[in-house]
Write a protein that holds these residues in place. Structure first.
Motif, mmCIF file in Angstrom:
data_model
loop_
_atom_site.group_PDB
_atom_site.id
_atom_site.type_symbol
_atom_site.label_atom_id
_atom_site.label_comp_id
_atom_site.label_asym_id
_atom_site.label_seq_id
_atom_site.Cartn_x
_atom_site.Cartn_y
_atom_site.Cartn_z
ATOM 1 N N ASP A 1 0.833 -1.326 -0.168
ATOM 2 C CA ASP A 1 0.039 -0.030 0.107
ATOM 3 C C ASP A 1 0.843 1.413 0.047
ATOM 4 O O ASP A 1 2.104 1.086 0.348
ATOM 5 C CB ASP A 1 -0.844 0.057 1.340
ATOM 6 C CG ASP A 1 -1.830 -1.148 1.312
ATOM 7 O OD1 ASP A 1 -2.019 -1.799 0.328
ATOM 8 O OD2 ASP A 1 -2.276 -1.278 2.289
ATOM 9 N N ILE A 2 0.202 2.219 -0.377
ATOM 10 C CA ILE A 2 0.808 3.896 -0.094
ATOM 11 C C ILE A 2 -0.065 4.387 1.021
ATOM 12 O O ILE A 2 -1.334 4.331 0.948
ATOM 13 C CB ILE A 2 0.764 4.598 -1.236
ATOM 14 C CG1 ILE A 2 1.668 4.120 -2.385
ATOM 15 C CG2 ILE A 2 0.913 6.091 -1.084
ATOM 16 C CD1 ILE A 2 1.561 4.716 -3.764
ATOM 17 N N VAL A 3 0.518 4.595 2.162
ATOM 18 C CA VAL A 3 -0.173 5.116 3.476
ATOM 19 C C VAL A 3 0.321 6.443 3.646
ATOM 20 O O VAL A 3 1.524 6.799 3.744
ATOM 21 C CB VAL A 3 0.322 4.060 4.610
ATOM 22 C CG1 VAL A 3 -0.533 4.475 5.811
ATOM 23 C CG2 VAL A 3 -0.143 2.700 4.123
ATOM 24 N N GLY B 1 0.053 9.104 14.808
ATOM 25 C CA GLY B 1 0.090 7.575 14.148
ATOM 26 C C GLY B 1 -0.925 7.346 13.437
ATOM 27 O O GLY B 1 -1.095 5.912 13.045
ATOM 28 N N THR B 2 -1.983 8.037 13.439
ATOM 29 C CA THR B 2 -3.452 7.711 12.503
ATOM 30 C C THR B 2 -3.135 7.589 11.102
ATOM 31 O O THR B 2 -2.354 8.510 10.667
ATOM 32 C CB THR B 2 -4.392 8.608 13.032
ATOM 33 O OG1 THR B 2 -4.706 8.857 14.293
ATOM 34 C CG2 THR B 2 -5.779 8.133 12.124
ATOM 35 N N THR B 3 -3.441 6.548 10.511
ATOM 36 C CA THR B 3 -3.592 6.325 9.189
ATOM 37 C C THR B 3 -4.571 7.125 8.498
ATOM 38 O O THR B 3 -5.819 6.857 8.499
ATOM 39 C CB THR B 3 -3.572 4.971 8.592
ATOM 40 O OG1 THR B 3 -2.639 4.023 9.211
ATOM 41 C CG2 THR B 3 -3.619 4.848 7.123
ATOM 42 N N ALA B 4 -4.324 8.303 7.978
ATOM 43 C CA ALA B 4 -5.616 9.171 7.540
ATOM 44 C C ALA B 4 -5.719 8.672 6.026
ATOM 45 O O ALA B 4 -7.024 8.898 5.729
ATOM 46 C CB ALA B 4 -4.789 10.558 7.188
ATOM 47 N N SER C 1 -9.728 7.642 7.057
ATOM 48 C CA SER C 1 -10.030 7.459 8.461
ATOM 49 C C SER C 1 -11.215 8.170 8.796
ATOM 50 O O SER C 1 -11.812 7.921 10.188
ATOM 51 C CB SER C 1 -8.898 7.473 9.285
ATOM 52 O OG SER C 1 -8.257 8.603 9.231
ATOM 53 N N SER C 2 -11.240 9.235 8.165
ATOM 54 C CA SER C 2 -12.153 10.323 8.429
ATOM 55 C C SER C 2 -13.187 10.674 7.408
ATOM 56 O O SER C 2 -12.993 10.032 6.457
ATOM 57 C CB SER C 2 -11.640 11.475 9.166
ATOM 58 O OG SER C 2 -12.597 12.637 9.721
#
Length: 196
Positions: A136-138, A144-147, A161-162
């Motif tokens: 993946d591209i993260v 630390g949240t994966t947006a 994530s939102s």
């Protein structure tokens, strides 16, 4: 050792095989070796202190920069920079410019290409490429949240994530949603909910 003239050049030559040539001096009452030329290693130079280069530095062999700081650089011509396992820091009071005429900037881990930036040769687009299959591209933020995650094993399926804000409207296949209406360009529209 001997000093002699050859074709108007002044030559300082050591005659004993594989013995070093050293320049020593007096530093505050102590004798120090300012420079050593290792004759058993083709004259590899070891300086005791800082090295100041007034012009450009052109390195055709290897250049050991372990435990060294390079400051006030004009330009350095190097093919490869390696170190002893510690971090390398590029610190500039101005900008840091990466200029790759080939159009690619690669990121590697232990010699394996992980990802690269590309300037698409014909269109001029800036392209981010994940070079490891099905990875993946993260995008993460500082807590630390994966947006955002782009799934490399699912054609880049995006997971946020939102909330996602699209001020100009949202287009999904043949459905367009803006602030006032939902438009369907073809076919039927089914609204299916688990509750009311």
């Amino acid at each position: 050792a001997r000093i002699y003239n050859s074709s108007s050049n002044v030559i300082l030559e050591t005659k004993v095989s594989d013995k070093d040539f050293s320049i020593k001096g007096n530093d505050g009452g102590s004798t120090i070796t300012a420079l050593t030329l290792d004759m058993s290693a083709a004259g590899a130079a070891t300086f005791n202190g800082n090295v100041t280069v007034g012009g450009d530095l052109d390195v055709t062999g290897s250049f050991d920069m372990s435990d060294a700081n390079i400051t006030n650089i004009g330009s350095i011509a190097l093919d490869t920079i390696t170190n002893d396992g510690t971090d390398i820091t590029l610190d500039s009071s101005g900008d840091i410019v990466l200029d790759a005429d080939g159009g690619d900037i690669y990121f590697k881990d232990a010699g394996t290409t992980i990802a690269h930036f590309n300037i698409a040769s014909n269109s001029g687009d800036f392209v981010i490429v994940q070079d490891v299959s099905n990875k993946d591209i993260v995008f993460k933020i500082d807590d630390g949240t994966t947006a955002l995650s782009l799934d490399g094993s699912a054609s880049g399926a995006a997971t946020f994530s939102s909330t996602v804000t699209a001020n100009a409207g949202l287009i999904a296949d043949n459905i367009t949603i803006d602030g006032t209406e939902i438009d369907l360009s073809s076919g039927d529209l089914t609204i299916d909910v688990a509750g009311d």
